[in-house]
Each structure stands twice: as structure tokens, then as C-alpha cells.
Design a protein around this motif. Structure first.
Motif, short mmCIF file in Angstrom:
data_model
loop_
_atom_site.label_atom_id
_atom_site.label_comp_id
_atom_site.label_asym_id
_atom_site.label_seq_id
_atom_site.Cartn_x
_atom_site.Cartn_y
_atom_site.Cartn_z
N SER A 183 52.00 58.03 -42.82
CA SER A 183 51.25 57.25 -43.79
C SER A 183 51.42 55.76 -43.55
O SER A 183 52.36 55.32 -42.87
CB SER A 183 51.72 57.58 -45.22
OG SER A 183 53.06 57.17 -45.39
N LEU A 184 50.51 54.99 -44.13
CA LEU A 184 50.62 53.54 -44.04
C LEU A 184 51.88 53.04 -44.74
O LEU A 184 52.50 52.06 -44.30
CB LEU A 184 49.38 52.89 -44.67
CG LEU A 184 49.28 51.36 -44.59
CD1 LEU A 184 49.27 50.90 -43.14
CD2 LEU A 184 48.05 50.87 -45.33
N ALA A 185 52.27 53.74 -45.81
CA ALA A 185 53.49 53.35 -46.52
C ALA A 185 54.72 53.49 -45.63
O ALA A 185 55.61 52.64 -45.63
CB ALA A 185 53.66 54.21 -47.77
N THR A 186 54.76 54.58 -44.83
CA THR A 186 55.88 54.78 -43.90
C THR A 186 55.91 53.68 -42.86
O THR A 186 56.97 53.11 -42.55
CB THR A 186 55.78 56.15 -43.22
OG1 THR A 186 55.79 57.18 -44.22
CG2 THR A 186 56.94 56.37 -42.25
N GLY A 187 54.74 53.37 -42.29
CA GLY A 187 54.67 52.32 -41.30
C GLY A 187 55.06 50.97 -41.89
O GLY A 187 55.78 50.18 -41.25
N VAL B 181 65.92 49.49 -37.15
CA VAL B 181 66.94 48.59 -37.70
C VAL B 181 67.79 48.01 -36.57
O VAL B 181 68.08 46.80 -36.54
CB VAL B 181 67.82 49.34 -38.71
CG1 VAL B 181 69.05 48.50 -39.08
CG2 VAL B 181 67.02 49.68 -39.95
N LEU B 182 68.19 48.84 -35.61
CA LEU B 182 69.02 48.34 -34.50
C LEU B 182 68.24 47.36 -33.64
O LEU B 182 68.80 46.34 -33.18
CB LEU B 182 69.51 49.52 -33.66
CG LEU B 182 70.53 49.19 -32.56
CD1 LEU B 182 71.74 48.46 -33.15
CD2 LEU B 182 70.98 50.47 -31.85
N ALA C 23 58.96 46.49 -42.55
CA ALA C 23 59.82 45.68 -43.42
C ALA C 23 61.27 45.77 -42.97
O ALA C 23 62.00 44.76 -42.98
CB ALA C 23 59.67 46.14 -44.87
N LEU C 24 61.71 46.97 -42.60
CA LEU C 24 63.08 47.14 -42.10
C LEU C 24 63.31 46.32 -40.84
O LEU C 24 64.37 45.69 -40.67
CB LEU C 24 63.36 48.62 -41.82
CG LEU C 24 63.58 49.52 -43.03
CD1 LEU C 24 63.69 50.98 -42.58
CD2 LEU C 24 64.83 49.11 -43.79
N TYR C 25 62.32 46.32 -39.96
CA TYR C 25 62.44 45.57 -38.71
C TYR C 25 62.57 44.07 -39.00
O TYR C 25 63.45 43.39 -38.46
CB TYR C 25 61.22 45.83 -37.83
CG TYR C 25 61.21 45.03 -36.54
CD1 TYR C 25 61.98 45.42 -35.45
CD2 TYR C 25 60.42 43.89 -36.42
CE1 TYR C 25 61.97 44.69 -34.27
CE2 TYR C 25 60.40 43.15 -35.25
CZ TYR C 25 61.17 43.55 -34.18
OH TYR C 25 61.16 42.82 -33.01
N GLY C 26 61.70 43.54 -39.85
CA GLY C 26 61.74 42.12 -40.16
C GLY C 26 63.01 41.71 -40.88
O GLY C 26 63.61 40.67 -40.55
N LEU C 27 63.45 42.52 -41.84
CA LEU C 27 64.66 42.19 -42.60
C LEU C 27 65.90 42.27 -41.70
O LEU C 27 66.78 41.39 -41.75
CB LEU C 27 64.80 43.14 -43.78
CG LEU C 27 65.93 42.82 -44.77
CD1 LEU C 27 65.73 41.44 -45.37
CD2 LEU C 27 65.98 43.87 -45.87
N GLY D 243 58.06 37.50 -49.91
CA GLY D 243 56.68 37.13 -50.18
C GLY D 243 55.71 38.26 -49.90
O GLY D 243 54.77 38.51 -50.67
N THR D 244 55.97 38.98 -48.81
CA THR D 244 55.11 40.12 -48.48
C THR D 244 55.22 41.21 -49.53
O THR D 244 54.21 41.78 -49.96
CB THR D 244 55.51 40.68 -47.10
OG1 THR D 244 55.37 39.65 -46.11
CG2 THR D 244 54.64 41.86 -46.71
N ALA D 245 56.46 41.50 -49.96
CA ALA D 245 56.66 42.56 -50.94
C ALA D 245 56.02 42.21 -52.28
O ALA D 245 55.31 43.03 -52.88
CB ALA D 245 58.16 42.80 -51.12
#
Length: 430
Positions: free
Chosen positions: A54-58, A120-121, A63-67, A361-363
Motif C-alpha cells: 500500500s501507499l501507506a506502507t511505502g 533504517v540502517l 519516513a523511516l529512511y528520512g528520520l 512538516g510532512t507528517a
């Protein structure tokens, strides 16, 4: 007699900046090496979509990657200040490359924990190329004005990452699939980092002295903490405008707006970088920083009125014009205030504060996307937060010398008393 008249003119001042030794190679290497910052999130979204997710999963993985990338930069910056750029950055880029390559083969739908772990890694190990480059300018360009111009060009050119990266991923994905796009993303990051790491300044760079500031490092300085807080507001504005662009595209039935509006901001930033590098701003750094923040906040105002698509695209370039000035002034402030031996970490904290603000801001903009008025006003709100913090903390961020003096005085140590600083200013300006 001031510093501009007491020193002979720099013979290299008339040379094009890119003709200076190492400048073009460092800029090119870092731009290529940072392309994954703009490519990886799009590649993750397309990869998840191809796997039936889903788009939510992506979105969650993006978000995990950016954070994770924002969190990892200060830690890697501290390691660079202790161990040098080559070893730390090489290890980081190898880990990131391997994780992104493995991600193209992982099934995020069937193995979500594995995919999340790789994302994340990969984010945590994002090589600190931007912070490294900001630390290198003092070595490559000893003249303060040339260094300021290089910082402006570097900051403005960052927009190319987000102008070229996403379309490149989309094209590769359409021709060869998202897996191939992710592979190219990983390889480009490795190639760019290799170009930068192979330069003599990068190989020879070492911290300017024994580390001071204790465990907190640059966070021990009140002015730097407030500066980082202010720039989370700048990041908030940048994150919110991306979501606002998507909502504009949906509302007007023009899919291109989701990419054209952020591209307009990046183009404005690039133009602002070129203009700022060629002009001299009057006054000290704190005044320049506050003026840039004021102009940046004012430039978002017209967009809060929810103009039409064409007008909105044109107006979005205006904040970009002042974004480069704002970020360049911030990095010069960091350079002046960072405790000895923490320059790379301090730059990384500034980068991280923008990244964390972008995530917030995105969230928040995502939850307000159904309200056009609120969505359009959020970028201005982030810019206003930055302005208020900077205006309220101008005294804590005051720098010991003006930009023209910084290249000709040794940075004061942390034990210098206020009275001795005053005497030093009077003597140096005599």
C-alpha cells in the motif's frame, strides 16, 4: 585600519570559483553522492507499489529512511571529527550501498521487518558528505569571501538533487523496473562518495585541534542549540510544501504540479545561491541571518492565499531565492560558534535539524491535506517559527568577528573572558 584595507588583494579573487583547485571535483562528487537523498524515497515508493504494498506502507518506509538519516548525521559527524573523513565516510557509504542493493531484492510485503530494518540502517549510515564538504571549505578556500561564495553555490546546487533525482528514478523504473532504479541509486551514491573521498583535501583533513565542549559538543553552546531549533522550522516549511504540492495536484487534476512546485523552489534556491555568491551583504552574520529569515518568511505569505496552479508555481520560487542565503548564513554561523574540534558534528546537527523538521512538516501537512487553507499556510508557519526563534536569540548567536575577519583571526578558545574578548575586538579593529 580594517581587514579589507590592511591585507593585499587576493590575486585569485577574479578567477571563476569552479576554476579553484579541488572545488569543481568536490562539488560534483558530493552532488552525485547525495543523489540517493532525492532518489531513494521515490525508489522505495515504486518498489513497494510493484510488490503490491500500500501507499501507506511505502510512505512509512520513506519516513523511516528520512528520520534515520537525520538522526545518523550528528553521530557520524562526531566520528569524522575524531577519526578523519576518509575512514568514517568510506565505512558509511559501503553500509548504505549494501542496504539499498539488498532492498531491491527484499519483499517488503512478505517481510516488512526485514525491509524496515534495511531502510533504517541505510538511513542511519547515510554518509555525511554535506557536513564533510562544509568542513573542507575552510581548507580549500582560505579567503572568507571565496568560502562564502562556495557555500552559497553548494547550498543552491542542492536543489539539483531533487530536480534530477526523482525523474531519473521514474524513468529507470518505467524502462527497467523499480529494482533497477534502486540499484542505480545505490551505485550513484557509491560513485559520488568515491570521487569526493579520493581528493587530497578529503584524505588529509583532520580536526583543527583537540575537541572541546564536553560530551554535548556543539549542543553545549546556547546559540547553536537555538540555531538548530530555528532551522527545524525551516525544514518544517520544506516538508510541508511538498505535501501541499501533492494536494494542489489532486485538487486541480494536474499531476505534474506535485513535481513542478518543489522544482520551482529548487530553481529559486539555485538562482539565489548564484546571486548571493556574487554580492556582499552588509553587517555581521547575526544581522544577515535574521534578514534572510525575515525575507524567507515574507516570501511564503502570498502562497497562504491559495493561488491558482500557475501563480503558485511562480510564487514558490520566491522563498527559494532566500533559502540559500538563510542556510549559507547559518553554516557560517556554525563555523564561527562551534567549539574546537566539533565543526563537522555541528554542521551535521544543522543538517539533522532541517531533516527532522521536514519529517514533522510532512507528517502534519499530510493530516491537513484535506484543508487547502491550512495546507497552504503551513510552510509560512514553519518559516515564521524560524524567524521568531532567530529574532529572540540574536544575542546568543552573536559571532566574535564579522565574516571579513574570520579568516584572519584564530578562533577564541572557550576560556576567554568577556572582557578579553572586548579588548580583542578593539585591537583587531584598530
Amino acid at each position: 585600519m580594517n581587514s579589507r584595507t590592511s591585507c593585499p588583494p587576493d590575486r585569485t579573487a577574479s578567477r571563476p570559483l569552479l576554476a579553484e583547485r579541488h572545488v569543481a571535483r568536490l562539488l560534483l562528487g558530493t552532488l552525485i553522492g547525495r543523489l540517493p537523498n532525492g532518489m531513494a524515497p521515490v525508489a522505495i515508493l515504486l518498489l513497494i507499489a510493484e510488490q503490491g504494498g500500500s501507499l501507506a506502507t511505502g510512505g512509512l518506509l520513506c519516513a523511516l529512511y528520512g528520520l534515520a538519516s537525520a538522526i545518523g548525521q550528528p553521530a557520524l559527524g562526531r566520528m569524522v571529527d575524531r577519526r578523519g573523513q576518509t575512514r568514517v565516510t568510506t565505512a558509511a557509504v559501503l553500509v548504505t550501498t549494501v542496504c539499498l542493493l539488498l532492498l531491491s531484492y527484499a519483499d517488503a510485503v512478505a517481510q516488512p521487518a526485514l525491509a524496515a530494518g534495511l531502510v533504517v540502517l541505510a538511513g542511519l549510515s547515510t554518509p555525511p558528505l554535506e557536513a564533510n564538504l562544509r568542513a573542507l571549505w575552510a581548507v580549500v578556500l582560505p579567503d572568507p569571501e571565496r568560502r562564502r561564495a562556495a557555500l552559497a553555490l553548494d547550498t543552491g546546487a542542492q536543489g539539483l538533487i531533487y530536480i534530477a533525482g526523482p525523474p531519473l528514478v521514474a524513468t529507470l523504473s518505467a524502462l527497467h523496473g523499480p529494482g533497477a532504479a534502486m540499484t542505480v541509486t545505490a551505485v550513484l551514491g557509491l560513485v559520488g562518495a568515491s570521487v569526493m573521498l579520493s581528493t587530497a583535501p578529503c584524505r588529509k583533513w583532520r580536526p583543527a585541534g583537540a575537541r572541546t565542549g564536553g560530551f554535548l559538543g556543539p549542543l553545549q553552546h546556547d546559540g547553536l542549540r537555538l540555531l538548530f531549533l530555528a532551522f527545524s522550522g525551516v525544514g518544517f516549511a520544506l516538508g510541508a510544501v511538498n505535501v501541499w504540492a501533492v494536494s494542489m495536484a489532486d485538487r486541480h487534476g494536474m499531476a505534474l504540479l506535485s513535481g513542478v512546485i518543489p522544482a520551482a523552489l529548487s530553481v529559486g534556491s539555485l538562482v539565489g545561491g548564484v546571486l548571493y555568491g556574487r554580492c556582499r551583504w552588509p553587517g555581521g552574520l547575526s544581522g544577515q541571518l535574521l534578514t534572510a529569515a525575515l525575507l524567507f518568511a515574507l516570501a511564503w505569505g502570498p502562497l497562504a492565499a491559495s493561488p491558482g496552479p500557475l501563480v503558485a508555481t511562480a510564487l514558490t520560487a520566491l522563498p527559494g531565492l532566500f533559502l540559500t542565503v538563510l542556510i549559507t548564513s547559518a553554516f557560517l554561523t556554525v563555523d564561527a560558534l562551534a567549539p574546537t574540534g566539533t565543526r563537522t558534528e555541528a554542521c551535521a546537527w544543522l543538517i539533522a535539524s532541517v531533516g527532522i523538521g521536514q519529517a514533522a512538516g510532512t507528517a502534519l501537512a499530510g493530516t491537513a491535506a484535506t484543508s487547502p487553507t491550512i495546507s497552504a499556510a503551513l510552510p509560512a508557519a514553519g518559516a515564521l517559527l524560524a524567524l521568531v526563534v532567530l529574532a529572540g536569540s540574536r544575542r546568543q548567536m552573536s559571532t566574535p568577528f564579522s565574516p571579513s575577519h574570520r579568516g584572519q583571526h584564530r578562533r577564541r578558545n572557550d576560556t576567554e573572558t568577556p572582557s578579553s574578548r572586548g579588548r580583542h575586538r578593539r585591537v583587531s579593529g584598530a
